[in-house]
Design a protein around this motif. Sequence first.
Motif, PDB file in Angstrom:
ATOM      1  N   VAL A  69       0.702  -1.151   0.195  1.00 10.85           N
ATOM      2  CA  VAL A  69       0.094   0.058   0.048  1.00 10.85           C
ATOM      3  C   VAL A  69       0.682   1.382   0.098  1.00 10.85           C
ATOM      4  CG1 VAL A  69      -1.656   1.315   1.025  1.00 10.85           C
ATOM      5  CG2 VAL A  69      -1.947  -1.202   1.095  1.00 10.85           C
ATOM      6  N   ALA A  70       2.026   1.371   0.792  1.00 11.49           N
ATOM      7  CA  ALA A  70       2.673   2.487   0.975  1.00 11.49           C
ATOM      8  C   ALA A  70       3.356   2.813  -0.539  1.00 11.49           C
ATOM      9  CB  ALA A  70       3.929   2.169   2.077  1.00 11.49           C
ATOM     10  N   ASP A  71       3.825   1.781  -1.065  1.00  6.17           N
ATOM     11  CA  ASP A  71       4.576   1.760  -2.615  1.00  6.17           C
ATOM     12  C   ASP A  71       3.518   1.976  -3.590  1.00  6.17           C
ATOM     13  OD1 ASP A  71       6.863   1.975  -1.022  1.00  6.17           O
ATOM     14  OD2 ASP A  71       7.601  -0.177  -1.530  1.00  6.17           O
ATOM     15  N   LYS A  72       2.349   1.826  -3.328  1.00  8.96           N
ATOM     16  CA  LYS A  72       1.131   1.694  -4.294  1.00  8.96           C
ATOM     17  C   LYS A  72       1.753   0.717  -5.167  1.00  8.96           C
ATOM     18  CE  LYS A  72       0.106   6.550  -3.767  1.00  8.96           C
ATOM     19  NZ  LYS A  72      -0.130   7.799  -4.295  1.00  8.96           N
ATOM     20  N   VAL A 263     -10.092  -3.759  26.700  1.00 10.41           N
ATOM     21  CA  VAL A 263      -8.988  -2.446  27.683  1.00 10.41           C
ATOM     22  C   VAL A 263      -7.623  -2.607  26.898  1.00 10.41           C
ATOM     23  CG1 VAL A 263      -8.102  -1.690  29.525  1.00 10.41           C
ATOM     24  CG2 VAL A 263     -10.574  -2.309  29.591  1.00 10.41           C
ATOM     25  N   GLY A 264      -7.012  -4.061  26.928  1.00 11.08           N
ATOM     26  CA  GLY A 264      -5.839  -4.262  26.441  1.00 11.08           C
ATOM     27  C   GLY A 264      -5.514  -3.743  24.919  1.00 11.08           C
ATOM     28  N   SER A 265      -6.579  -4.223  24.241  1.00 13.78           N
ATOM     29  CA  SER A 265      -6.462  -3.807  22.728  1.00 13.78           C
ATOM     30  C   SER A 265      -6.432  -2.326  22.657  1.00 13.78           C
ATOM     31  CB  SER A 265      -7.871  -4.197  21.978  1.00 13.78           C
ATOM     32  OG  SER A 265      -7.542  -5.831  21.874  1.00 13.78           O
ATOM     33  N   LEU A 266      -7.159  -1.625  23.575  1.00 16.42           N
ATOM     34  CA  LEU A 266      -7.360  -0.057  23.353  1.00 16.42           C
ATOM     35  C   LEU A 266      -6.026   0.678  23.883  1.00 16.42           C
ATOM     36  CD1 LEU A 266      -8.760   2.748  23.513  1.00 16.42           C
ATOM     37  CD2 LEU A 266      -9.559   2.190  25.846  1.00 16.42           C
ATOM     38  N   MET A 267      -5.319  -0.041  25.071  1.00 18.28           N
ATOM     39  CA  MET A 267      -3.936   0.224  25.396  1.00 18.28           C
ATOM     40  C   MET A 267      -2.894   0.261  24.305  1.00 18.28           C
ATOM     41  SD  MET A 267      -4.399   1.386  28.269  1.00 18.28           S
ATOM     42  CE  MET A 267      -2.640   1.701  28.799  1.00 18.28           C
ATOM     43  N   VAL A 268      -3.036  -0.955  23.495  1.00 25.25           N
ATOM     44  CA  VAL A 268      -2.253  -1.263  22.385  1.00 25.25           C
ATOM     45  C   VAL A 268      -2.335   0.069  21.451  1.00 25.25           C
ATOM     46  CG1 VAL A 268      -1.449  -2.675  20.404  1.00 25.25           C
ATOM     47  CG2 VAL A 268      -1.781  -3.518  22.710  1.00 25.25           C
ATOM     48  N   LEU A 269      -3.624   0.234  20.980  1.00 21.24           N
ATOM     49  CA  LEU A 269      -3.920   1.259  20.282  1.00 21.24           C
ATOM     50  C   LEU A 269      -3.544   2.376  20.554  1.00 21.24           C
ATOM     51  CD1 LEU A 269      -5.494   1.915  17.649  1.00 21.24           C
ATOM     52  CD2 LEU A 269      -7.248   2.273  18.806  1.00 21.24           C
ATOM     53  N   ILE A 270      -3.710   3.032  21.867  1.00 16.86           N
ATOM     54  CA  ILE A 270      -3.260   4.417  22.122  1.00 16.86           C
ATOM     55  C   ILE A 270      -1.864   4.401  22.254  1.00 16.86           C
ATOM     56  CG2 ILE A 270      -3.080   5.856  24.205  1.00 16.86           C
ATOM     57  CD1 ILE A 270      -5.878   4.624  24.992  1.00 16.86           C
ATOM     58  N   VAL A 271      -0.644   3.335  22.860  1.00 18.68           N
ATOM     59  CA  VAL A 271       0.370   3.402  22.996  1.00 18.68           C
ATOM     60  C   VAL A 271       0.997   3.533  21.414  1.00 18.68           C
ATOM     61  CG1 VAL A 271       2.497   2.304  23.720  1.00 18.68           C
ATOM     62  CG2 VAL A 271       0.447   2.471  25.151  1.00 18.68           C
ATOM     63  N   GLY A 272       0.618   2.656  20.566  1.00 18.30           N
ATOM     64  CA  GLY A 272       0.872   2.387  19.048  1.00 18.30           C
ATOM     65  C   GLY A 272       0.684   3.755  18.528  1.00 18.30           C
ATOM     66  N   GLY A 279       6.848   9.234  15.303  1.00 21.50           N
ATOM     67  CA  GLY A 279       7.769   8.824  14.248  1.00 21.50           C
ATOM     68  C   GLY A 279       8.539   7.751  14.913  1.00 21.50           C
ATOM     69  N   GLN A 280       8.106   7.021  15.812  1.00 20.54           N
ATOM     70  CA  GLN A 280       9.037   5.934  16.310  1.00 20.54           C
ATOM     71  C   GLN A 280       8.525   4.466  16.067  1.00 20.54           C
ATOM     72  OE1 GLN A 280       9.219   6.165  20.570  1.00 20.54           O
ATOM     73  NE2 GLN A 280       9.844   8.168  20.452  1.00 20.54           N
ATOM     74  N   THR A 281       7.442   4.631  15.230  1.00 23.14           N
ATOM     75  CA  THR A 281       7.198   3.197  14.518  1.00 23.14           C
ATOM     76  C   THR A 281       6.177   3.625  13.426  1.00 23.14           C
ATOM     77  OG1 THR A 281       5.956   0.900  14.920  1.00 23.14           O
ATOM     78  CG2 THR A 281       4.794   2.813  15.935  1.00 23.14           C
ATOM     79  N   THR A 282       5.728   2.411  12.681  1.00 23.58           N
ATOM     80  CA  THR A 282       4.764   2.748  11.416  1.00 23.58           C
ATOM     81  C   THR A 282       3.328   2.419  11.604  1.00 23.58           C
ATOM     82  OG1 THR A 282       5.335   0.567  10.618  1.00 23.58           O
ATOM     83  CG2 THR A 282       6.762   2.355  10.033  1.00 23.58           C
ATOM     84  N   ILE A 283       2.451   2.871  10.901  1.00 26.46           N
ATOM     85  CA  ILE A 283       1.142   2.547  11.010  1.00 26.46           C
ATOM     86  C   ILE A 283       0.948   0.975  10.611  1.00 26.46           C
ATOM     87  CG2 ILE A 283      -1.259   2.573   9.855  1.00 26.46           C
ATOM     88  CD1 ILE A 283      -0.449   5.382   9.350  1.00 26.46           C
ATOM     89  N   GLY A 284       1.745   0.357   9.854  1.00 25.20           N
ATOM     90  CA  GLY A 284       1.610  -1.133   9.572  1.00 25.20           C
ATOM     91  C   GLY A 284       1.972  -1.658  10.651  1.00 25.20           C
ATOM     92  N   ALA A 285       3.093  -1.224  11.576  1.00 28.15           N
ATOM     93  CA  ALA A 285       3.396  -2.083  12.898  1.00 28.15           C
ATOM     94  C   ALA A 285       2.209  -2.013  13.762  1.00 28.15           C
ATOM     95  CB  ALA A 285       4.632  -1.473  13.412  1.00 28.15           C
ATOM     96  N   VAL A 286       1.609  -1.000  13.882  1.00 31.12           N
ATOM     97  CA  VAL A 286       0.525  -0.991  14.879  1.00 31.12           C
ATOM     98  C   VAL A 286      -0.741  -1.866  14.346  1.00 31.12           C
ATOM     99  CG1 VAL A 286      -1.353   0.534  15.849  1.00 31.12           C
ATOM    100  CG2 VAL A 286       0.904   1.649  15.558  1.00 31.12           C
TER     101      VAL A 286
END
Length: 340
Positions: A69-72, A263-272, A279-286
């Motif tokens: 997706v990023a490189d189309k 709640v765990g999924s929400l925490m992962v989403l917030i931290v990610g 700029g410490q990670t990518t959307i794909g990683a999240v």
Amino acid sequence: MSGIFATIARRVTPFEPTANVMRPGEKFPSFVRRASGMHQVYVSAIAISVALANFIPIDLQRRVVDVAVADKNVRALLMLAGLYLAAILLHAGLKYALIVYQGWVGESVVKTARDQLALVATQRSAREHARSGQTASIIGNEIDYVGGFVGTSVSECVVNVTVMISVVSYMIYMQPVIALVSGVSLMPQILLALYMQKDLNTLVERQVALVRKLGNQAVNSFGSHSTKRRTAFRTIRMIFSNRIEFYLLKLGLKTLLNIANAVGSLMVLIVGGYLVIRGQTTIGAVVAFISGFQRLSEPTGELLDFYRTYSEAKVQFRMIVQWIDDDHPAQTGHSAHSEN
């Protein structure tokens, strides 16, 4: 389709576990190991394959977002989608083979144990007629539960532990901070399950005793004096109340675990999301981490279910062994404490 399966089922024969599958004084883990033999090794090998196949889509999801997706790149997108579909089919096929194998092992143990229990029942004298309803319950539902656990016990534990190790390793490699948040988010589920299992075991043991009691009363009381019939109906009411208490506790625990998981999924989403903004990670990683957390919470929940099922099967196994050894009080006392 059902006709094909019926034809195959008639051709399948059970394996023969060790004679006298149920042995007084034996501990439940020893019974599981001896009754299923090397089949636990074979089924565990398939379970590991299922776990590894389940892990493949996590990284493919990341590559779809960050690469195709990023490189189309439509060609890369289609290629990754094809690999994703292949991984899904591979996982489904292996899981089907695993479930069938587990069922065959469990049913083979049930058959052999049921043969033994039926022989014990027929060898008893006429004085045992008063407890023939109890015998029916033991040879029926109780041994089904214990034997079914033998079929799934080791392999279910292996597949879930393998999934957890592979997913956790991948998450730590990709982003240790989110991996730490995911691990901490799962702790309440584990602590809740361990804390509440003792009460569930008590209810299971009470339920087994009540159903056996009702079986005896059904054989010997209905059609007799009205007082005896009322006693049987009181037992039915007690069974109902005990089951409702069991459902309230079990489903209440499940609800709490679902809340903790959400709640765990929400925490992962917030931290990610915060790390993406910095700029410490990518959307794909999240995206991969959210999927990974879900895949991590599933085996965690299934391991907790395994612990609950093991505890309940252990209670029923002990009570069945006590029934087998009923004519030898000294040994019965030993078998009653062998699980402690």
